[in-house]
Design a protein around this motif. Structure first.
Motif, mmCIF file in Angstrom:
data_model
loop_
_atom_site.group_PDB
_atom_site.id
_atom_site.type_symbol
_atom_site.label_atom_id
_atom_site.label_comp_id
_atom_site.label_asym_id
_atom_site.label_seq_id
_atom_site.Cartn_x
_atom_site.Cartn_y
_atom_site.Cartn_z
ATOM 1 N N PHE A 74 0.847 -1.199 0.000
ATOM 2 C CA PHE A 74 0.000 0.000 0.000
ATOM 3 C C PHE A 74 0.880 1.245 0.000
ATOM 4 N N THR A 75 0.365 2.313 -0.558
ATOM 5 C CA THR A 75 1.184 3.499 -0.810
ATOM 6 C C THR A 75 1.537 4.274 0.446
ATOM 7 N N HIS A 76 0.785 4.101 1.534
ATOM 8 C CA HIS A 76 1.086 4.797 2.782
ATOM 9 C C HIS A 76 2.063 4.005 3.664
ATOM 10 N N CYS A 77 2.572 2.916 3.152
ATOM 11 C CA CYS A 77 3.520 2.097 3.902
ATOM 12 C C CYS A 77 4.794 2.908 4.147
ATOM 13 N N PRO A 78 5.248 3.022 5.388
ATOM 14 C CA PRO A 78 6.373 3.910 5.694
ATOM 15 C C PRO A 78 7.738 3.432 5.216
ATOM 16 N N ASP A 79 7.987 2.125 5.191
ATOM 17 C CA ASP A 79 9.337 1.690 4.836
ATOM 18 C C ASP A 79 9.406 0.370 4.074
ATOM 19 N N ILE A 80 8.702 -0.652 4.527
ATOM 20 C CA ILE A 80 8.857 -1.978 3.926
ATOM 21 C C ILE A 80 8.456 -1.989 2.456
ATOM 22 N N CYS A 81 7.305 -1.436 2.128
ATOM 23 C CA CYS A 81 6.842 -1.463 0.735
ATOM 24 C C CYS A 81 7.793 -0.720 -0.204
ATOM 25 N N PRO A 82 8.239 0.492 0.144
ATOM 26 C CA PRO A 82 9.217 1.147 -0.736
ATOM 27 C C PRO A 82 10.488 0.323 -0.932
ATOM 28 N N GLU A 83 10.941 -0.312 0.136
ATOM 29 C CA GLU A 83 12.144 -1.147 0.026
ATOM 30 C C GLU A 83 11.904 -2.332 -0.907
ATOM 31 N N GLU A 84 10.744 -2.966 -0.773
ATOM 32 C CA GLU A 84 10.436 -4.127 -1.614
ATOM 33 C C GLU A 84 10.246 -3.729 -3.081
ATOM 34 N N LEU A 85 9.596 -2.606 -3.323
ATOM 35 C CA LEU A 85 9.397 -2.172 -4.702
ATOM 36 C C LEU A 85 10.714 -1.741 -5.338
ATOM 37 N N ILE A 109 -0.182 -4.726 -6.454
ATOM 38 C CA ILE A 109 -1.612 -4.727 -6.139
ATOM 39 C C ILE A 109 -1.779 -4.170 -4.732
ATOM 40 N N THR A 110 -2.585 -3.140 -4.595
ATOM 41 C CA THR A 110 -2.780 -2.535 -3.288
ATOM 42 C C THR A 110 -3.624 -3.424 -2.384
ATOM 43 N N VAL A 111 -3.335 -3.341 -1.090
ATOM 44 C CA VAL A 111 -4.187 -3.986 -0.089
ATOM 45 C C VAL A 111 -4.974 -2.920 0.674
ATOM 46 N N ASP A 116 -5.906 3.962 -1.877
ATOM 47 C CA ASP A 116 -5.101 3.785 -3.090
ATOM 48 C C ASP A 116 -5.968 3.672 -4.332
ATOM 49 N N ASP A 117 -6.422 4.840 -4.832
ATOM 50 C CA ASP A 117 -7.120 4.839 -6.111
ATOM 51 C C ASP A 117 -6.079 4.912 -7.226
ATOM 52 N N ALA A 118 -6.534 4.988 -8.469
ATOM 53 C CA ALA A 118 -5.614 4.987 -9.607
ATOM 54 C C ALA A 118 -4.633 6.152 -9.538
ATOM 55 N N ALA A 119 -5.111 7.325 -9.156
ATOM 56 C CA ALA A 119 -4.246 8.500 -9.083
ATOM 57 C C ALA A 119 -3.159 8.329 -8.033
ATOM 58 N N ALA A 120 -3.521 7.782 -6.873
ATOM 59 C CA ALA A 120 -2.542 7.568 -5.814
ATOM 60 C C ALA A 120 -1.480 6.567 -6.253
ATOM 61 N N ILE A 165 -2.138 1.914 9.526
ATOM 62 C CA ILE A 165 -1.179 1.029 8.869
ATOM 63 C C ILE A 165 -1.888 -0.276 8.527
ATOM 64 N N VAL A 166 -1.534 -0.853 7.389
ATOM 65 C CA VAL A 166 -2.089 -2.144 7.000
ATOM 66 C C VAL A 166 -1.020 -3.218 7.195
ATOM 67 N N ASP A 167 -1.299 -4.142 8.079
ATOM 68 C CA ASP A 167 -0.409 -5.283 8.281
ATOM 69 C C ASP A 167 -0.673 -6.296 7.164
ATOM 70 N N HIS A 168 0.377 -6.723 6.475
ATOM 71 C CA HIS A 168 0.141 -7.622 5.333
ATOM 72 C C HIS A 168 1.353 -8.511 5.087
ATOM 73 N N SER A 169 1.129 -9.552 4.313
ATOM 74 C CA SER A 169 2.203 -10.457 3.918
ATOM 75 C C SER A 169 3.246 -9.696 3.110
ATOM 76 N N VAL A 170 4.505 -10.021 3.321
ATOM 77 C CA VAL A 170 5.593 -9.366 2.584
ATOM 78 C C VAL A 170 6.313 -10.431 1.760
ATOM 79 N N LEU A 171 5.836 -10.610 0.536
ATOM 80 C CA LEU A 171 6.385 -11.610 -0.371
ATOM 81 C C LEU A 171 6.376 -11.067 -1.797
#
Length: 209
Positions: A74-85, A109-111, A116-120, A165-171
């Protein structure tokens, strides 16, 4: 003596042929078992309706025929998602440099479809690989997509500003052109290690059909 030697050689040859036959049969049985397991998962074998960050309607089936490296976040993820992307983007860039390999589609794919709409997604993905494609949709559609990949996602409590914050699988998930899961990667592998694994799968790929 010559007769004995001929018999031994013939017997050895026959034993070798039998061994090769049994090995081939075992390999075939293992492949059939793996194929049944992958088909049972049913990953990517659905027509869940989503929307990409360009505003176009998309189905997971639209990605059949492509190699896909997929991440849920998700786009508001503070650190893990940016690192993974970033890790995913660097992996794709490495493989893009090898002209003998097919292109690898990076997919996000957003969770968190509420925010997280298309613009976000479009704004968020500008910082990553230019071929990155983001998908969102209704809450029901996003949950269905997550379930199809066995992804866990749960929104936490909201703070005084309404943020959460959204807790989610990191894979990271590697999907073959037939739409089925070939491999998945946890945190810790470097882009070079990921590229090595994806390259191996590409060069040894055998379609299920």
């Amino acid at each position: 003596l010559r007769t004995r030697l001929a018999v031994v050689v013939a017997a050895s040859g026959a034993a070798g042929a039998v061994w090769l036959y049994l090995r081939k049969q075992k390999s075939q049985r293992e492949w059939e078992r793996r194929r049944a397991e992958l088909r049972a998962l049913g990953l990517g074998d659905n027509d869940i309706e989503l929307q990409d960050h360009h505003g176009e309607r998309r189905s997971l089936r639209d990605f059949r025929g492509r190699w896909v490296l997929l991440y849920f976040g998700f786009t508001h993820c503070p650190d893990i998602c940016p690192e993974e992307l970033d890790r995913l983007s660097r992996t794709v860039a490495m493989l893009d440099a090898e002209q003998d390999l097919p292109p690898l589609q990076p997919l996000f794919i957003t969770v968190d479809p509420e925010r997280d709409d298309a613009a976000a997604l479009a704004k968020y993905l500008r910082d990553f690989h230019p071929r990155f494609l983001g998908l969102t949709g209704s809450g029901e559609a996003v949950r269905a997509a997550a379930r199809s990949f066995r992804v866990y996602a749960s929104a936490g409590p909201r703070d005084e500003d309404g943020d959460y914050i959204v807790d989610h699988s990191v894979l990271l998930y590697l999907l073959a052109p037939d739409g089925l899961l070939l491999d998945y990667y946890r945190r810790g592998k470097s882009p070079a290690q990921l590229a090595d694994s994806v390259r191996h799968h590409m060069r040894n790929y055998r379609p299920l059909e």
